[in-house]
Design an enzyme around this catalytic site. Structure first.
Site, mmCIF file in Angstrom:
data_model
loop_
_atom_site.group_PDB
_atom_site.id
_atom_site.type_symbol
_atom_site.label_atom_id
_atom_site.label_comp_id
_atom_site.label_asym_id
_atom_site.label_seq_id
_atom_site.Cartn_x
_atom_site.Cartn_y
_atom_site.Cartn_z
ATOM 1 N N LYS A 140 0.851 -1.198 0.000
ATOM 2 C CA LYS A 140 0.000 0.000 0.000
ATOM 3 C C LYS A 140 0.879 1.237 0.000
ATOM 4 O O LYS A 140 1.732 1.394 0.865
ATOM 5 C CB LYS A 140 -0.914 0.017 1.223
ATOM 6 C CG LYS A 140 -1.831 1.243 1.296
ATOM 7 C CD LYS A 140 -2.802 1.148 2.454
ATOM 8 C CE LYS A 140 -2.185 1.476 3.799
ATOM 9 N NZ LYS A 140 -1.902 2.940 3.946
ATOM 10 N N ASP B 275 -3.459 4.238 -1.920
ATOM 11 C CA ASP B 275 -4.433 4.580 -0.878
ATOM 12 C C ASP B 275 -4.463 6.098 -0.652
ATOM 13 O O ASP B 275 -3.853 6.605 0.287
ATOM 14 C CB ASP B 275 -4.048 3.841 0.406
ATOM 15 C CG ASP B 275 -4.953 4.167 1.579
ATOM 16 O OD1 ASP B 275 -6.122 4.521 1.360
ATOM 17 O OD2 ASP B 275 -4.477 4.079 2.732
ATOM 18 N N LYS C 153 -7.617 7.865 -0.848
ATOM 19 C CA LYS C 153 -8.935 8.168 -0.270
ATOM 20 C C LYS C 153 -9.530 9.463 -0.839
ATOM 21 O O LYS C 153 -9.865 10.393 -0.097
ATOM 22 C CB LYS C 153 -8.838 8.277 1.251
ATOM 23 C CG LYS C 153 -8.330 7.035 1.955
ATOM 24 C CD LYS C 153 -8.323 7.231 3.471
ATOM 25 C CE LYS C 153 -7.844 6.005 4.212
ATOM 26 N NZ LYS C 153 -6.386 5.802 4.086
ATOM 27 N N LEU C 154 -9.721 9.520 -2.137
ATOM 28 C CA LEU C 154 -10.248 10.734 -2.758
ATOM 29 C C LEU C 154 -11.644 11.061 -2.238
ATOM 30 O O LEU C 154 -12.485 10.180 -2.066
ATOM 31 C CB LEU C 154 -10.285 10.581 -4.279
ATOM 32 C CG LEU C 154 -8.962 10.305 -4.997
ATOM 33 C CD1 LEU C 154 -9.139 10.470 -6.498
ATOM 34 C CD2 LEU C 154 -7.842 11.197 -4.492
ATOM 35 N N HIS C 155 -11.881 12.348 -2.001
ATOM 36 C CA HIS C 155 -13.177 12.820 -1.499
ATOM 37 C C HIS C 155 -13.320 14.281 -1.901
ATOM 38 O O HIS C 155 -12.748 15.171 -1.271
ATOM 39 C CB HIS C 155 -13.236 12.663 0.020
ATOM 40 C CG HIS C 155 -14.578 12.980 0.614
ATOM 41 N ND1 HIS C 155 -14.864 12.769 1.941
ATOM 42 C CD2 HIS C 155 -15.719 13.486 0.072
ATOM 43 C CE1 HIS C 155 -16.115 13.137 2.192
ATOM 44 N NE2 HIS C 155 -16.643 13.582 1.067
ATOM 45 N N ASP C 156 -14.078 14.528 -2.975
ATOM 46 C CA ASP C 156 -14.241 15.883 -3.483
ATOM 47 C C ASP C 156 -15.481 15.894 -4.371
ATOM 48 O O ASP C 156 -16.209 14.893 -4.443
ATOM 49 C CB ASP C 156 -12.993 16.313 -4.268
ATOM 50 C CG ASP C 156 -12.713 17.814 -4.156
ATOM 51 O OD1 ASP C 156 -13.656 18.599 -4.389
ATOM 52 O OD2 ASP C 156 -11.571 18.188 -3.844
ATOM 53 N N PRO D 4 -17.738 15.518 -7.702
ATOM 54 C CA PRO D 4 -17.596 14.460 -8.710
ATOM 55 C C PRO D 4 -16.619 14.772 -9.836
ATOM 56 O O PRO D 4 -15.798 13.918 -10.202
ATOM 57 C CB PRO D 4 -19.028 14.291 -9.231
ATOM 58 C CG PRO D 4 -19.881 14.633 -8.051
ATOM 59 C CD PRO D 4 -19.163 15.767 -7.376
ATOM 60 N N ASN D 5 -16.669 15.973 -10.405
ATOM 61 C CA ASN D 5 -15.805 16.263 -11.543
ATOM 62 C C ASN D 5 -14.326 16.256 -11.152
ATOM 63 O O ASN D 5 -13.476 15.768 -11.903
ATOM 64 C CB ASN D 5 -16.164 17.618 -12.159
ATOM 65 C CG ASN D 5 -15.416 17.854 -13.453
ATOM 66 O OD1 ASN D 5 -15.599 17.123 -14.428
ATOM 67 N ND2 ASN D 5 -14.557 18.865 -13.470
ATOM 68 N N THR D 6 -14.011 16.782 -9.970
ATOM 69 C CA THR D 6 -12.622 16.786 -9.505
ATOM 70 C C THR D 6 -12.103 15.367 -9.314
ATOM 71 O O THR D 6 -10.976 15.031 -9.711
ATOM 72 C CB THR D 6 -12.506 17.579 -8.191
ATOM 73 O OG1 THR D 6 -12.857 18.943 -8.438
ATOM 74 C CG2 THR D 6 -11.093 17.516 -7.632
ATOM 75 N N THR E 71 -10.844 2.397 10.486
ATOM 76 C CA THR E 71 -10.699 1.481 11.611
ATOM 77 C C THR E 71 -10.186 2.179 12.863
ATOM 78 O O THR E 71 -10.119 1.567 13.933
ATOM 79 C CB THR E 71 -9.765 0.307 11.248
ATOM 80 O OG1 THR E 71 -8.563 0.816 10.662
ATOM 81 C CG2 THR E 71 -10.447 -0.633 10.274
ATOM 82 N N ARG F 229 -3.351 -6.999 13.481
ATOM 83 C CA ARG F 229 -2.268 -7.108 14.447
ATOM 84 C C ARG F 229 -2.074 -8.563 14.845
ATOM 85 O O ARG F 229 -3.025 -9.348 14.838
ATOM 86 C CB ARG F 229 -2.599 -6.313 15.735
ATOM 87 C CG ARG F 229 -2.773 -4.810 15.516
ATOM 88 C CD ARG F 229 -1.435 -4.147 15.255
ATOM 89 N NE ARG F 229 -1.552 -2.695 15.190
ATOM 90 C CZ ARG F 229 -1.850 -1.995 14.107
ATOM 91 N NH1 ARG F 229 -2.096 -2.632 12.975
ATOM 92 N NH2 ARG F 229 -1.897 -0.677 14.141
ATOM 93 N N GLY G 131 0.615 -2.871 8.633
ATOM 94 C CA GLY G 131 1.626 -1.839 8.596
ATOM 95 C C GLY G 131 2.727 -2.062 9.596
ATOM 96 O O GLY G 131 3.665 -2.838 9.371
ATOM 97 N N ARG G 132 2.627 -1.379 10.737
ATOM 98 C CA ARG G 132 3.717 -1.349 11.701
ATOM 99 C C ARG G 132 4.084 -2.705 12.292
ATOM 100 O O ARG G 132 5.214 -2.898 12.739
ATOM 101 C CB ARG G 132 3.379 -0.346 12.805
ATOM 102 C CG ARG G 132 3.534 1.087 12.342
ATOM 103 C CD ARG G 132 2.868 2.098 13.262
ATOM 104 N NE ARG G 132 1.421 2.126 13.077
ATOM 105 C CZ ARG G 132 0.619 3.051 13.594
ATOM 106 N NH1 ARG G 132 1.126 4.023 14.341
ATOM 107 N NH2 ARG G 132 -0.673 3.016 13.375
#
Length: 238
Positions: A32, A59, A61-64, A66-68, A122, A184, A213-214
């Site tokens: 990722k 990753d 996480k687009l949030h804008d 619709p056209n953007t 999460t 984990r 991840g960690r």
């Protein structure tokens, strides 16, 4: 990227990423690339990881509007990532626009990147959702609502915790991907995650892919940690 263990490359620069990946020798990984690595190194980081032979979950996480999002996805489609995502809270029209952008930006003969919608992070508890997002009811109901919306928009699946996987598959179907962070080892540190699970639990709940991840990147021996985590995820005794 179904049935994948995806390693979160949460590093600030290319050098640390190179140093980490060198430890895996000939292992083909699913990784990722998130905001930290992408925003500080640019699109070339995706090209570098792909050149090493690894699958990439981008990753961002687009949030804008619709056209953007459509225009952004048109550009991201050309980078060669195997999977991308948006925030389902952006709504059905935004998610449909994301798919239009991916279709437009994918070169002829190439496979469109999978696109999944983030439901509830999460790191979010039900108390936070109720108080800070002003969403009443249970966290599981909110996740299922976003999953249904994501499906209606034509996306390939969702990001959710392992605890919502069974309900999503029962209500929406087993072909709808569930990608689950917050993984984990038993007794491992939770860090800033709230809804966590072990690889074994994720497998038992029916998750399609897990993001770690960690627990791997912060281990004294990342390769050993990865192989142990992978064995637990695949149900193989070491």
């Amino acid at each position: 990227m179904k049935q994948s263990l995806i390693i979160a490359l949460d590093f600030p620069d290319l050098l640390q990423t190179q140093t980490f990946l060198k430890q895996f020798h000939s292992e083909k990984l699913a990784v990722k690339v998130g905001m930290e690595l992408f925003y500080q190194n640019g699109p070339s980081i995706v090209s570098f990881v792909k050149e090493q032979g690894h699958d990439v979950f981008l990753d961002l996480k687009l949030h804008d509007i619709p056209n953007t999002v459509k225009m952004a996805m048109t550009g991201l489609a050309a980078l060669g990532a195997d999977m991308v995502n948006v925030h389902a809270a952006g709504g059905q029209k935004m998610m449909e626009a994301a798919m239009e952008g991916l279709d437009k930006g994918t070169s002829a003969g190439k496979k469109r990147p999978l696109c999944i919608g983030v439901t509830q992070l999460t790191s979010t508890s039900q108390e936070q959702m109720n108080a800070e997002q002003n969403i009443a009811g249970s966290l599981e109901d909110s996740v299922l609502h976003y999953a249904k919306l994501t499906r209606q928009a034509g996306l390939d699946g969702v990001v959710c915790s392992t605890h919502e996987v069974k309900n999503i598959h029962e209500r929406i179907g087993h072909e709808f991907l569930t990608v689950t962070p917050g993984i984990r080892s038993a007794g491992g540190q939770t860090h800033d995650q709230k809804r966590i699970a072990t690889p074994e639990q994720a497998r038992d709940f029916g998750a399609d892919a897990i993001v770690v991840g960690r627990a791997i990147t912060g281990a004294a021996d990342p390769l050993r940690a990865y192989l142990d985590m992978k064995a637990a995820w695949e149900g193989i005794s070491c």
